[in-house]
Design an enzyme around this catalytic site. Structure first.
Site, PDB file in Angstrom:
ATOM      1  N   HIS A 270      -6.952   5.291  -5.271  1.00  0.00           N
ATOM      2  CA  HIS A 270      -6.440   6.103  -4.170  1.00  0.00           C
ATOM      3  C   HIS A 270      -5.825   5.210  -3.083  1.00  0.00           C
ATOM      4  CE1 HIS A 270      -6.595   9.715  -1.457  1.00  0.00           C
ATOM      5  NE2 HIS A 270      -6.616   8.756  -0.547  1.00  0.00           N
ATOM      6  N   GLU A 271      -6.602   4.245  -2.629  1.00  0.00           N
ATOM      7  CA  GLU A 271      -6.113   3.398  -1.539  1.00  0.00           C
ATOM      8  C   GLU A 271      -4.954   2.520  -2.011  1.00  0.00           C
ATOM      9  OE1 GLU A 271      -6.975   4.254   1.330  1.00  0.00           O
ATOM     10  OE2 GLU A 271      -8.708   5.468   0.722  1.00  0.00           O
ATOM     11  N   GLU A 300      -0.424  10.948   1.402  1.00  0.00           N
ATOM     12  CA  GLU A 300      -1.479  11.451   0.533  1.00  0.00           C
ATOM     13  C   GLU A 300      -0.927  11.791  -0.857  1.00  0.00           C
ATOM     14  OE1 GLU A 300      -4.237  10.881   1.968  1.00  0.00           O
ATOM     15  OE2 GLU A 300      -5.631  11.777   0.548  1.00  0.00           O
TER      16      GLU A 300
END
Ligand code: ZN
Length: 502
Positions: A270-271, A300
């Site tokens: 995700h990061e 996002e």
């Protein structure tokens, strides 16, 4: 012979000033990163002063009237460049003007009042949540609501929440978001009901022997494979995972995890998705306001795309599962399909941060609707716990046993404004599917590429169509440019149905 066009002095001075603001903000981000990863526990107070000073200096430097003058003086230069096909000066002026307008509309006196209130409510909220005592924090939350309305009031608006939304998702309004969220909820509630009523796959594959060190090594390999540039970044542990940027060549990520497989790996993906965005912005945007993602929703979309659409797909694990089995011997007792089922379990839960890919948006929609009702004056703070519980009952079929697992669970309303913080999560999920669909149209069979451990075609497509623009395009412009269409729900709903209803 015509003289070569000279860069006007005003343009050079503008870049110099914006560069200094970027450096001060970068130093603040570095001090914050250090606080979240390494800072000795006794050093918090001094770090608070340091962060406050850096942010004050950056703010003062940015709202200097000289900056407004320079923006005006560079207008012709930007026009000329645009006419010659270079839109960089024009994008820089537009983005800087927008930020300057935001920064100067809000009085410093208000900023100080809001910062002091936020620090206070945050510490009271921590206690209130651990005691599950909503009343303890309710009066302060009333104040947050007043301050949120006051902040919005500094800007022209149709709906009181519009300026708050615009601060993180530029160009979006209550109306534009409701047009997407309302039909999403209509489709999601029954889909969740259908999927969640089936037998849940076993999570046994995730409970073997997963030391943190081995998990970190494994995550590093995967993050390297998707293209995160380790020569310009690093990965550390923190209580809450995040991505941060100090300069174009210093984009870092943090992760968290435990001895179960999942959290560490997926927080890393995700990061890293956020970081790929920041690492691949056009180099000439460095040290300017263009050197960042364009909105929280678009950001996002990048993190969710790598975490979910890639990282939780079966084809991704065609490549990685044998490697995981080599790294974690307990996985040798399970098949790939058992493992993939375990990382994709759908289960209704009370907690947003622990929820799965399918139910996640219901948590967001509940918060978005409730914060609008509070801002509109239709929902009193005193009635928030009951309203929260009623929505969990109707949308997820669950009733929180206490407010700690109810309306006290998220930090957002207790450290910032009421309004503006949640919509980006769901906008990102929707957009991730739309971008993925367009990438697939352009690149052919992505699944077979993933199965071979190849991610560069997808990453390069994202750089070409999303990353390199930084904050130069508004989110809506970016979506149209990248996919040829405005933001739409269909790709996302198709993706969810295909994956979960099948
Ligand atoms: Zn994120």
């Amino acid at each position: 012979m015509q003289a070569e066009q000279k860069t006007p002095a005003a343009w050079d001075e503008l870049l110099e000033r914006l560069g200094e603001v970027a450096d001060l903000r970068g130093a603040g981000a570095l001090a914050h990163w250090d606080q979240a990863t390494l800072l000795p526990s006794g050093a918090a107070q001094g770090r608070g002063h340091m962060l406050g000073t850096l942010s004050k200096l950056a703010h003062e430097k940015f709202i200097d009237e000289r900056l407004a003058t320079l923006l005006g003086e560079c207008a012709d230069f930007a026009e000329e460049n645009l006419a010659e096909g270079d839109d960089f000066p024009q994008q820089l002026l537009a983005t800087t003007r927008r930020e300057y307008d935001r920064a100067t509309r809000v009085p410093s006196e208000f900023e100080a009042r809001f910062a002091a209130h936020s620090a206070l409510i945050y510490s009271v909220w921590e206690e209130a949540r651990s005691e599950s005592n909503f009343q303890k924090v309710a009066p302060l939350l009333e104040k947050t609501l007043d301050l949120s309305r006051e902040l919005a009031g500094f800007f022209p608006h149709d709906h009181i929440a519009d300026p708050l939304i615009d601060m993180s998702d530029t160009g979006e309004t209550v109306q534009s978001i409701r047009a997407v969220f309302a039909p999403l909820r209509e489709q999601l509630v029954p889909l969740v009901r259908e999927v969640a009523s089936r037998p849940v796959a076993s999570s046994a594959p995730l409970h073997g022997d997963f030391s943190m060190d081995a998990q970190k090594d494994f995550a590093v390999e995967a993050v390297k494979a998707i293209g995160y540039d380790w020569t310009r970044g690093r990965m550390d542990f923190s209580a809450h995972p995040f991505m941060t940027k100090f300069a174009p060549d210093d984009v870092r990520i943090t992760v968290r995890g435990d001895e179960e497989f999942g959290e560490l790996f997926f927080s890393a993906l995700h990061e890293a998705g956020h970081a790929l965005y920041e690492q691949n912005i056009a180099r000439r945007f460095g040290r300017t306001p263009l050197d960042s993602g364009t909105s929280s929703g678009v950001h996002e979309s990048q993190s969710r795309l790598w975490e979910n659409l890639v990282g939780r797909s079966n084809s991704f694990w065609n490549y990685w599962f044998p490697r995981a089995q080599a790294q974690f011997p307990s996985l040798r007792d399970f098949t790939q399909s058992e493992f993939v089922a375990a990382i994709n379990v759908v289960k209704r839960s009370l907690t947003r941060t622990e929820s799965d890919e399918l139910t996640y948006n219901l948590h967001v929609l509940i918060r978005f609707d409730l914060e609008l009702e509070m801002l509109e004056g239709k929902l009193a703070i005193q009635d928030l716990p009951a309203a929260w519980n009623a929505r969990y009952e109707s949308d997820l079929g669950l009733t929180p046993p206490d407010d700690a697992r109810g309306c006290l669970q998220d930090v957002h309303w207790f450290s910032g404004t009421i309004g503006g913080a949640f919509q980006g999560y769901t906008l990102g999920n929707i957009l991730a599917a739309q971008l993925f669909e367009s990438a697939q149209d352009a690149l052919g069979d992505l699944d077979s590429q993933f199965a071979r451990g190849q991610y560069s075609p997808l990453r390069e497509w994202l750089t070409q169509n999303v990353h390199r623009y930084g904050a130069g395009l508004l989110p809506r412009e970016l979506v149209v440019q990248a996919t040829g269409r405005s933001l739409e729900l269909t790709p996302y709903l198709n993706y969810l149905r295909h994956k979960f209803a099948a």
